[in-house]
Scaffold this motif. Structure first.
Motif, PDB file in Angstrom:
ATOM      1  N   GLY A 262       0.953 -44.145   2.638  1.00  0.00           N
ATOM      2  CA  GLY A 262       1.878 -43.425   3.505  1.00  0.00           C
ATOM      3  C   GLY A 262       3.006 -44.257   4.072  1.00  0.00           C
ATOM      4  N   ARG A 263       2.838 -45.566   4.073  1.00  0.00           N
ATOM      5  CA  ARG A 263       3.916 -46.426   4.566  1.00  0.00           C
ATOM      6  C   ARG A 263       4.979 -46.699   3.508  1.00  0.00           C
ATOM      7  N   GLY A 264       4.794 -46.107   2.349  1.00  0.00           N
ATOM      8  CA  GLY A 264       5.763 -46.313   1.273  1.00  0.00           C
ATOM      9  C   GLY A 264       5.488 -47.595   0.534  1.00  0.00           C
ATOM     10  N   GLY A 265       6.322 -47.882  -0.426  1.00  0.00           N
ATOM     11  CA  GLY A 265       6.142 -49.080  -1.241  1.00  0.00           C
ATOM     12  C   GLY A 265       7.494 -49.636  -1.640  1.00  0.00           C
ATOM     13  N   GLU A 266       7.593 -50.024  -2.874  1.00  0.00           N
ATOM     14  CA  GLU A 266       8.855 -50.550  -3.382  1.00  0.00           C
ATOM     15  C   GLU A 266       9.750 -49.382  -3.775  1.00  0.00           C
ATOM     16  N   GLU A 267      10.530 -48.924  -2.827  1.00  0.00           N
ATOM     17  CA  GLU A 267      11.361 -47.744  -3.036  1.00  0.00           C
ATOM     18  C   GLU A 267      12.759 -48.092  -3.536  1.00  0.00           C
ATOM     19  N   GLN A 268      12.971 -49.372  -3.820  1.00  0.00           N
ATOM     20  CA  GLN A 268      14.223 -49.819  -4.414  1.00  0.00           C
ATOM     21  C   GLN A 268      13.903 -50.747  -5.583  1.00  0.00           C
ATOM     22  N   ASP A 269      14.781 -50.790  -6.551  1.00  0.00           N
ATOM     23  CA  ASP A 269      14.642 -51.774  -7.623  1.00  0.00           C
ATOM     24  C   ASP A 269      14.708 -53.180  -7.022  1.00  0.00           C
ATOM     25  N   THR A 270      14.044 -54.113  -7.675  1.00  0.00           N
ATOM     26  CA  THR A 270      14.111 -55.507  -7.237  1.00  0.00           C
ATOM     27  C   THR A 270      14.497 -56.388  -8.420  1.00  0.00           C
ATOM     28  N   ILE A 271      15.059 -57.527  -8.112  1.00  0.00           N
ATOM     29  CA  ILE A 271      15.504 -58.477  -9.125  1.00  0.00           C
ATOM     30  C   ILE A 271      14.624 -59.727  -9.058  1.00  0.00           C
ATOM     31  N   GLY A 272      14.248 -60.231 -10.214  1.00  0.00           N
ATOM     32  CA  GLY A 272      13.447 -61.441 -10.280  1.00  0.00           C
ATOM     33  C   GLY A 272      13.795 -62.227 -11.528  1.00  0.00           C
ATOM     34  N   VAL A 273      12.994 -63.245 -11.810  1.00  0.00           N
ATOM     35  CA  VAL A 273      13.205 -64.079 -12.986  1.00  0.00           C
ATOM     36  C   VAL A 273      11.909 -64.150 -13.769  1.00  0.00           C
ATOM     37  N   ILE A 274      11.957 -63.774 -15.053  1.00  0.00           N
ATOM     38  CA  ILE A 274      10.817 -63.856 -15.959  1.00  0.00           C
ATOM     39  C   ILE A 274      11.201 -64.787 -17.099  1.00  0.00           C
ATOM     40  N   GLN A 276      12.728 -67.547 -17.165  1.00  0.00           N
ATOM     41  CA  GLN A 276      14.105 -68.029 -16.990  1.00  0.00           C
ATOM     42  C   GLN A 276      15.146 -66.970 -17.340  1.00  0.00           C
ATOM     43  N   THR A 277      14.716 -65.719 -17.378  1.00  0.00           N
ATOM     44  CA  THR A 277      15.644 -64.622 -17.667  1.00  0.00           C
ATOM     45  C   THR A 277      15.676 -63.671 -16.468  1.00  0.00           C
ATOM     46  N   ARG A 278      16.853 -63.286 -16.050  1.00  0.00           N
ATOM     47  CA  ARG A 278      16.998 -62.345 -14.944  1.00  0.00           C
ATOM     48  C   ARG A 278      16.392 -61.008 -15.355  1.00  0.00           C
ATOM     49  N   ALA A 279      15.489 -60.500 -14.540  1.00  0.00           N
ATOM     50  CA  ALA A 279      14.801 -59.245 -14.846  1.00  0.00           C
ATOM     51  C   ALA A 279      14.949 -58.275 -13.688  1.00  0.00           C
ATOM     52  N   ILE A 280      14.893 -57.000 -14.004  1.00  0.00           N
ATOM     53  CA  ILE A 280      14.948 -55.958 -12.991  1.00  0.00           C
ATOM     54  C   ILE A 280      13.637 -55.181 -13.016  1.00  0.00           C
ATOM     55  N   PHE A 281      13.071 -54.987 -11.830  1.00  0.00           N
ATOM     56  CA  PHE A 281      11.794 -54.305 -11.674  1.00  0.00           C
ATOM     57  C   PHE A 281      12.061 -52.925 -11.070  1.00  0.00           C
ATOM     58  N   GLY A 282      11.588 -51.902 -11.744  1.00  0.00           N
ATOM     59  CA  GLY A 282      11.849 -50.547 -11.287  1.00  0.00           C
ATOM     60  C   GLY A 282      11.087 -50.185 -10.025  1.00  0.00           C
ATOM     61  N   ARG A 283      11.656 -49.333  -9.249  1.00  0.00           N
ATOM     62  CA  ARG A 283      11.070 -48.879  -7.995  1.00  0.00           C
ATOM     63  C   ARG A 283       9.826 -48.049  -8.248  1.00  0.00           C
ATOM     64  N   GLY A 284       8.980 -47.939  -7.228  1.00  0.00           N
ATOM     65  CA  GLY A 284       7.886 -46.991  -7.253  1.00  0.00           C
ATOM     66  C   GLY A 284       8.273 -45.723  -6.511  1.00  0.00           C
ATOM     67  N   TYR A 285       7.444 -44.686  -6.654  1.00  0.00           N
ATOM     68  CA  TYR A 285       7.708 -43.406  -6.009  1.00  0.00           C
ATOM     69  C   TYR A 285       6.478 -43.009  -5.198  1.00  0.00           C
ATOM     70  N   THR A 286       6.650 -42.860  -3.893  1.00  0.00           N
ATOM     71  CA  THR A 286       5.565 -42.437  -3.011  1.00  0.00           C
ATOM     72  C   THR A 286       6.129 -41.485  -1.970  1.00  0.00           C
ATOM     73  N   ALA A 287       5.680 -40.221  -2.001  1.00  0.00           N
ATOM     74  CA  ALA A 287       6.203 -39.233  -1.059  1.00  0.00           C
ATOM     75  C   ALA A 287       5.416 -37.931  -1.194  1.00  0.00           C
ATOM     76  N   GLU A 288       5.687 -36.986  -0.319  1.00  0.00           N
ATOM     77  CA  GLU A 288       5.134 -35.653  -0.472  1.00  0.00           C
ATOM     78  C   GLU A 288       5.679 -35.040  -1.765  1.00  0.00           C
ATOM     79  N   PRO A 289       4.939 -34.096  -2.347  1.00  0.00           N
ATOM     80  CA  PRO A 289       5.333 -33.571  -3.666  1.00  0.00           C
ATOM     81  C   PRO A 289       6.757 -33.059  -3.753  1.00  0.00           C
ATOM     82  N   ASP A 290       7.243 -32.348  -2.747  1.00  0.00           N
ATOM     83  CA  ASP A 290       8.595 -31.790  -2.854  1.00  0.00           C
ATOM     84  C   ASP A 290       9.645 -32.898  -2.881  1.00  0.00           C
ATOM     85  N   VAL A 291       9.401 -33.967  -2.138  1.00  0.00           N
ATOM     86  CA  VAL A 291      10.327 -35.098  -2.154  1.00  0.00           C
ATOM     87  C   VAL A 291      10.244 -35.829  -3.494  1.00  0.00           C
TER      88      VAL A 291
END
Length: 339
Positions: A262-274, A276-291
């Motif tokens: 209920g406190r949410g999670g990673e609701e935005q994409d994040t950037i990291g390094v895998i 030695q390559t710049r990588a983008i990690f997709g957001r998660g989705y946590t909410a009531e069904p209609d949202v």
């Protein structure tokens, strides 16, 4: 319409908070969750493979056991690290598991991700050839594996065998007809997606990829899928390819869900390094069904894919993970036209 399955890493932790405290728990609970998911109407049960970790590491006994306990659900991996694999022995294991499952195996393979130990594949007896990288070695192993799965004879028979041989050169047995078309490549870049398309592999795209243009993750992933499909068409393959994407999606429908997520999670994409390559990690989705429905309708990559794999928190136990899957199938998927 989309196929919807679950993806489990099979974590196990010997702590009081975990419902999955041993390797035995992780394996047996994965089988039970696959059975439950099939009963709920889900389409797939997939496992992630990591070596030297308290996670699922040896997929074929597990896949065979799931195949023996289920009748309809697709069974797969996302993904097997080909740096660690003997392609011929893997073809035997895969053929046996697919025959037990009556042709339901959907086998995801890849170059793999950073592992728990340095160059872990060396401990398995594999080294890149002169001038190769470990990624080159993984792709070479994959190409041999694909070739073996065609079922063509290549080994010269012993003139004095213990058992009578069929005529001609011998192939790996057991051979499962059609498995070659159910191999997927887990691609982290557009280039490897195109390479997979040329070889006639389906595409698995996970929750991370190389950050190739700075766009949001789902936009880059959708571009990767379109590049894959264009390369597939250019290669002239006779069948239609399949594409899966993975997502962490939790519908908040009861007090348990709100307590865990209920406190949410990673609701935005994040950037990291895998590696030695710049990588983008997709957001998660946590909410009531209609949202959730409104949010997921804007995810371009999910729209492009025919298969959605829901990553599950396996240490919360079989019953709760079945609830997570059921909540998506019941409260979210119909409104989005996935069901």
């Amino acid at each position: 319409m989309k196929k919807i399955g679950f993806l489990s890493f099979g974590h196990w932790t010997p702590t009081p908070q975990s419902h999955t405290r041993t390797a035995s728990d992780a394996l047996l609970q994965t089988i039970d969750l696959a059975v439950a998911a099939e009963e709920l109407g889900a389409d797939g049960a997939y496992v992630r493979v990591h070596h030297f970790a308290r996670q699922l590491g040896s997929p074929f006994p597990l896949l065979a056991a799931i195949g023996a306990r289920t009748r309809r659900i697709e069974i797969g991996t996302a993904v097997i690290d080909m740096r660690y694999e003997n392609p011929l022995y893997m073809a035997e294991d895969a053929g046996a598991a697919d025959l037990i499952a009556r042709g339901r195996l959907q086998l995801g393979i890849s170059r793999g991700s950073p592992e728990q130990v340095i160059d872990g594949w060396r401990h398995f007896g594999y080294r890149p050839a002169e001038g190769e990288t470990d990624a080159d070695m993984a792709r070479r192993h994959a190409e041999v594996f694909l070739d073996i799965l065609r079922g063509e004879g290549f080994a010269r028979p012993n003139p004095r065998p213990m058992f009578a041989n069929p005529p001609g050169l011998l192939r790996i047995e057991p051979h499962s007809e059609g498995l070659r078309e159910r191999i997927w490549w887990g691609a982290s870049s557009n280039a490897t997606a195109v390479w997979a398309a040329r070889l006639g592999m389906n595409l698995q795209s996970s929750t991370l990829k190389h950050d190739e243009n700075g766009q949001p993750f789902h936009v880059q992933q959708a571009e990767q899928i379109r590049a894959f499909r264009a390369a597939w068409k250019a290669a002239g393959h006779a069948r239609e390819p399949r594409v899966s994407v993975s997502r962490s999606i939790f519908a908040l429908v009861d007090d348990r869900d709100r307590a865990y997520f209920g406190r949410g999670g990673e609701e935005q994409d994040t950037i990291g390094v895998i590696d030695q390559t710049r990588a983008i990690f997709g957001r998660g989705y946590t909410a009531e069904p209609d949202v959730l429905i409104a949010q997921l309708a804007k995810d371009e990559a999910i729209a492009e894919a025919d298969t959605l794999l829901l990553t599950v928190p396996n240490q919360l136990g079989v019953a709760y993970n079945a609830h997570v899957i059921e909540a998506i199938l019941t409260h979210v998927a119909p409104a989005l036209g996935w069901r």
